[in-house]
Design a protein around this motif. Structure first.
Motif: not given
Length: 107
Positions: A53-71
């Motif tokens: 995605a970085f090299y193709m310059q595509n937009k992404v949807t990233i799900t990440y975990y921080k302090n017990g919650l998902f964002y």
């Protein structure tokens, strides 16, 4: 003989307002979940998706975990720092181990 009680009349309401912050923090604590265990194969797929995605310059949807919650983040990847395992997004930087899922959005 009608006596105005002034602020005394509003004291019970004021005590409820101060408890509102405590209630919100308790509700937030209740939403917390344990971090999911991600297999090595899934980690490799996530890393490949991010690099593509970085090299193709595509937009992404990233799900990440921080302090017990998902964002969720939606947008482009600005920079990848492979030596420190960091991903720089618009207004955010994430460690690779925080990411739980990536979806490419092809335009």
């Amino acid at each position: 003989m009608n006596k105005d009680r002034g602020m005394i009349k509003w004291m019970p309401f004021n005590s409820v307002v101060s408890n509102k912050e405590i209630l919100y923090s308790l509700m937030r604590e209740k939403e917390k979940r344990p971090k999911p265990i991600i297999s090595d194969d899934d980690k490799k797929l996530i890393e490949e998706s991010i690099i593509d995605a970085f090299y193709m310059q595509n937009k992404v949807t990233i799900t990440y975990y921080k302090n017990g919650l998902f964002y969720t983040y939606f947008g482009p990847i600005k920079k990848i720092d492979s030596s420190n395992k960091l991903i720089y997004l618009n207004n955010l930087k994430l460690l690779f181990h925080q990411i739980t899922g990536v979806t490419d959005i092809k335009e």
